[in-house]
Design a protein around this motif. Structure first.
Motif, PDB file in Angstrom:
ATOM      1  N   VAL A   1      -7.168   2.183   0.311  1.00 13.02           N
ATOM      2  CA  VAL A   1      -7.819   0.866   0.384  1.00 13.02           C
ATOM      3  C   VAL A   1      -6.766  -0.235   0.445  1.00 13.02           C
ATOM      4  N   HIS A   2      -5.683  -0.043  -0.286  1.00 17.14           N
ATOM      5  CA  HIS A   2      -4.596  -1.032  -0.250  1.00 17.14           C
ATOM      6  C   HIS A   2      -3.965  -1.089   1.137  1.00 17.14           C
ATOM      7  N   ARG A   3      -3.771   0.044   1.774  1.00 15.35           N
ATOM      8  CA  ARG A   3      -3.209   0.067   3.129  1.00 15.35           C
ATOM      9  C   ARG A   3      -4.149  -0.635   4.108  1.00 15.35           C
ATOM     10  N   PHE A   4      -5.453  -0.432   3.919  1.00 16.33           N
ATOM     11  CA  PHE A   4      -6.448  -1.076   4.781  1.00 16.33           C
ATOM     12  C   PHE A   4      -6.395  -2.596   4.613  1.00 16.33           C
ATOM     13  N   LEU A   5      -6.358  -3.057   3.371  1.00 12.91           N
ATOM     14  CA  LEU A   5      -6.274  -4.501   3.111  1.00 12.91           C
ATOM     15  C   LEU A   5      -4.962  -5.080   3.636  1.00 12.91           C
ATOM     16  N   SER A   6      -3.893  -4.339   3.486  1.00 12.36           N
ATOM     17  CA  SER A   6      -2.589  -4.826   3.948  1.00 12.36           C
ATOM     18  C   SER A   6      -2.535  -4.948   5.461  1.00 12.36           C
TER      19      SER A   6
ATOM     20  N   HIS B   1      -5.682 -10.977  -2.841  1.00 11.91           N
ATOM     21  CA  HIS B   1      -6.735 -10.433  -1.993  1.00 11.91           C
ATOM     22  C   HIS B   1      -6.325  -9.120  -1.320  1.00 11.91           C
ATOM     23  N   ARG B   2      -5.042  -8.841  -1.223  1.00 11.39           N
ATOM     24  CA  ARG B   2      -4.590  -7.620  -0.555  1.00 11.39           C
ATOM     25  C   ARG B   2      -3.735  -6.744  -1.466  1.00 11.39           C
ATOM     26  N   SER B   3      -3.697  -7.040  -2.741  1.00 14.21           N
ATOM     27  CA  SER B   3      -2.777  -6.363  -3.661  1.00 14.21           C
ATOM     28  C   SER B   3      -3.268  -4.961  -4.035  1.00 14.21           C
ATOM     29  N   LEU B   4      -2.340  -4.153  -4.522  1.00 10.04           N
ATOM     30  CA  LEU B   4      -2.690  -2.811  -5.000  1.00 10.04           C
ATOM     31  C   LEU B   4      -3.604  -2.901  -6.217  1.00 10.04           C
ATOM     32  N   LYS B   5      -3.388  -3.904  -7.053  1.00  9.52           N
ATOM     33  CA  LYS B   5      -4.235  -4.078  -8.246  1.00  9.52           C
ATOM     34  C   LYS B   5      -5.686  -4.311  -7.845  1.00  9.52           C
ATOM     35  N   THR B   6      -5.909  -5.100  -6.816  1.00  8.45           N
ATOM     36  CA  THR B   6      -7.270  -5.357  -6.341  1.00  8.45           C
ATOM     37  C   THR B   6      -7.887  -4.070  -5.808  1.00  8.45           C
ATOM     38  N   ALA B   7      -7.116  -3.325  -5.022  1.00  8.93           N
ATOM     39  CA  ALA B   7      -7.619  -2.055  -4.498  1.00  8.93           C
ATOM     40  C   ALA B   7      -7.999  -1.108  -5.631  1.00  8.93           C
ATOM     41  N   GLU B   8      -7.182  -1.032  -6.681  1.00 10.55           N
ATOM     42  CA  GLU B   8      -7.475  -0.164  -7.828  1.00 10.55           C
ATOM     43  C   GLU B   8      -8.750  -0.605  -8.531  1.00 10.55           C
ATOM     44  N   GLU B   9      -8.955  -1.921  -8.642  1.00 14.93           N
ATOM     45  CA  GLU B   9     -10.158  -2.440  -9.291  1.00 14.93           C
ATOM     46  C   GLU B   9     -11.414  -2.063  -8.512  1.00 14.93           C
ATOM     47  N   VAL B  10     -11.361  -2.194  -7.201  1.00  6.72           N
ATOM     48  CA  VAL B  10     -12.517  -1.867  -6.366  1.00  6.72           C
ATOM     49  C   VAL B  10     -12.824  -0.376  -6.440  1.00  6.72           C
ATOM     50  N   VAL B  11     -11.805   0.440  -6.296  1.00  2.86           N
ATOM     51  CA  VAL B  11     -11.991   1.898  -6.311  1.00  2.86           C
ATOM     52  C   VAL B  11     -12.513   2.360  -7.665  1.00  2.86           C
ATOM     53  N   SER B  12     -11.933   1.848  -8.744  1.00  2.00           N
ATOM     54  CA  SER B  12     -12.362   2.251 -10.088  1.00  2.00           C
ATOM     55  C   SER B  12     -13.818   1.879 -10.339  1.00  2.00           C
ATOM     56  N   ALA B  13     -14.198   0.641  -9.971  1.00  2.00           N
ATOM     57  CA  ALA B  13     -15.578   0.196 -10.193  1.00  2.00           C
ATOM     58  C   ALA B  13     -16.560   0.993  -9.351  1.00  2.00           C
TER      59      ALA B  13
END
Length: 523
Positions: free
Chosen positions: A65-70, A141-153
């Motif tokens: 997801v992080h790669r996609f956002l990046s 908006h494109r950070s790894l932390k954001t991707a982790e939050e989305v995936v975890s939720a």
């Protein structure tokens, strides 16, 4: 649902303008060759089913997801964001967009990782003007932390608590009870919030207050298409940035939220053979306010503006005649003049009121001096059939012009007899006419001043009937319900008069170079 399949419904409950902008931006980005190639290489695909976008092949894994956002939010070596939709934009335009982002979505230092100093690009063969920006290395908006939050939720099937940077205005109602009062969102809608910048139209803003000083409350404006049909609106956004004549820079100065909304409507419909779907536009303005000078505060909002076909067509005429004007300071640096009344005209056109309503507010002072730069454009608007619902109003302005022609002839005769300065005599007469109408506070005062001018000049239409002048005059001096509109028409006629001796009048009112310091033109 398969963890590798993401479904986004444009008209699902809870979809705000920001969510919709994210979905339209994502759909439009997936149309670009850059994203198509990347998605094909990584086993992703996107399909549109009605107003739903299906994104297949995106694993529910933070790294992917992080790669996609990046990729959607690519940052180049210069520190400039390079959206897929912006592939054909010049670097100077992408820098302007980044500056607007830094004054809105990314204004808080905690929301981005950016350089502290400005990067300056001087004017050159590649750049038609000097521009500057702050290099951006990463942002939430494109950070790894954001991707982790989305995936975890998504795995835990829980909602995500919204921070202010994720959704401007989404703050807790009470700090002591943040868990109970904070806004939350589903993982899918939260991902759309992270992509909302993809679907925005970006504008710098410059407005003037009644005093003629620069208004610090208007610095940047965002326009979010509030779409209800995914396929057509994402196609329009894609064409806006990438198609044919639409590659013209849209990162221009606007005067406010109505100006930005109608300018966007004109641009989004520019390549259509016919006006198909009325765009709904959500517009946000950011600037500085006295009680919070450290940040850019949301100062004005236009919610779900729906320009009609007629309004869009009319405003295309307005922006053509009242376009921004480049200028230079004495030190050689450049700046841009904006027409002070354009925001008021935009509001009138958007609300389907006569476009000139409120002209009396701009007939005196520094704004009047600035407006004189667009006298020719105003004349052309007066002569444009498209902008008038009642042709008798045009005839009334024409009658005023004939009266002014005769008045200036009388002034010229007296000036020549007295060996007086003709230029100064014209200037005094124009100032007197403006004061006569601006100072009207009642219908009786207006009628008295208007009838005095008509009695002294006895204007006649060229080739008109015997009673044409009388009928028009009676309609607006005695039978028109809104005397303030008649006052605006009178002052519009004074501002747009052109006839014998017009060069002398124009020179007398030509804005002095010193006006840039008086109006506080932004550097």
């Amino acid at each position: 649902m398969d963890d590798c399949e993401w479904s986004f419904d444009l008209n699902a409950p809870g979809m705000t303008p920001l969510h919709r902008a994210g979905l339209i931006g994502l759909s439009a980005s997936c149309r670009t060759s850059r994203m198509k190639d990347w998605m094909e290489r990584n086993g992703l695909s996107s399909t549109t089913d009605g107003d739903t976008l299906l994104l297949s092949g995106l694993p529910n894994e933070a790294e992917f997801v992080h790669r996609f956002l990046s990729e959607l939010y690519d940052v180049d070596d210069a520190g400039l964001i390079h959206f897929p939709l912006h592939e054909k934009l010049r670097e100077v335009d992408r820098a302007e967009i980044q500056n607007v982002m830094m004054a809105s979505f990314l204004q808080h230092p905690k929301s981005r990782n950016a350089a502290s100093a400005w990067t300056i690009r001087p004017k050159s063969e590649d750049n038609d003007r000097e521009y500057r920006f702050k290099s951006l290395y990463d942002f939430n908006h494109r950070s790894l932390k954001t991707a982790e939050e989305v995936v975890s939720a998504r795995k835990e099937r829980r909602a995500i608590e919204l921070a202010g940077w994720a959704m401007p205005g989404a703050i807790v109602k009470h700090v002591a009870h943040s868990s109970a009062t904070a806004l939350t969102d589903t993982p899918e809608r939260y991902l759309l919030l992270m992509l909302s910048m993809l679907g925005c139209l970006w504008y710098r803003a410059q407005a003037y207050m009644a005093s003629g000083e620069w208004d610090p409350r208007a610095e940047v404006v965002l326009v979010l298409p509030y779409a209800t049909r995914l396929e057509s609106e994402s196609r329009k956004l894609h064409r806006y940035y990438t198609g044919g004549s639409m590659v013209v820079s849209r990162i221009d100065l606007v005067c406010g939220i109505a100006d930005a909304a109608l300018s966007s409507a004109v641009a989004l419909e520019a390549d259509e053979d016919a006006f198909t779907i009325t765009p709904r536009l959500h517009t946000l303005c950011f600037g500085k306010v006295p009680w919070s000078s450290q940040q850019k505060t949301r100062t004005r909002v236009l919610t779900a503006a729906e320009p009609s076909e007629q309004a869009t067509r009319r405003y295309r005429c307005v922006i053509g005649e009242l376009a921004n004007r480049p200028a230079s300071r004495r030190d050689g640096s450049s700046f841009t003049w904006v027409m002070p009344m354009r925001e008021t005209i935009a509001e009138n056109v958007l609300r389907e009121r006569p476009w000139y309503i409120g002209f009396s507010l701009y007939a005196r002072g520094r704004n009047a001096v600035l407006i004189s730069r667009w006298r020719e454009g105003l004349r052309n608007l007066v002569n444009d059939d498209e902008l008038w619902d009642d042709q008798d109003k045009r005839k009334f302005v024409e009658l005023m012009h004939v009266a002014m022609f005769k008045r200036y002839g009388q002034v010229a005769g007296r000036a020549l007899d007295a060996n007086a300065d003709l230029r100064r005599s014209f200037q005094r007469e124009r100032e007197r006419l403006v004061l006569d109408f601006v100072n009207c506070r009642t219908q009786d005062m207006l009628r008295q001043n208007l009838m005095r001018l008509m009695a002294q000049t006895a204007p006649r239409f060229s080739g008109g009937t015997d009673h044409a002048e009388r009928d028009v005059l009676m309609k607006f001096a005695f039978n028109w319900s809104d005397w303030r509109e008649v006052r605006d028409l009178c002052l519009l006629a004074v501002a747009t008069y052109r006839g014998k001796g017009d060069e002398d009048v124009s020179e007398a009112l030509d804005p002095s170079p010193e006006i840039e310091s008086l109006t506080g033109a932004p550097k």
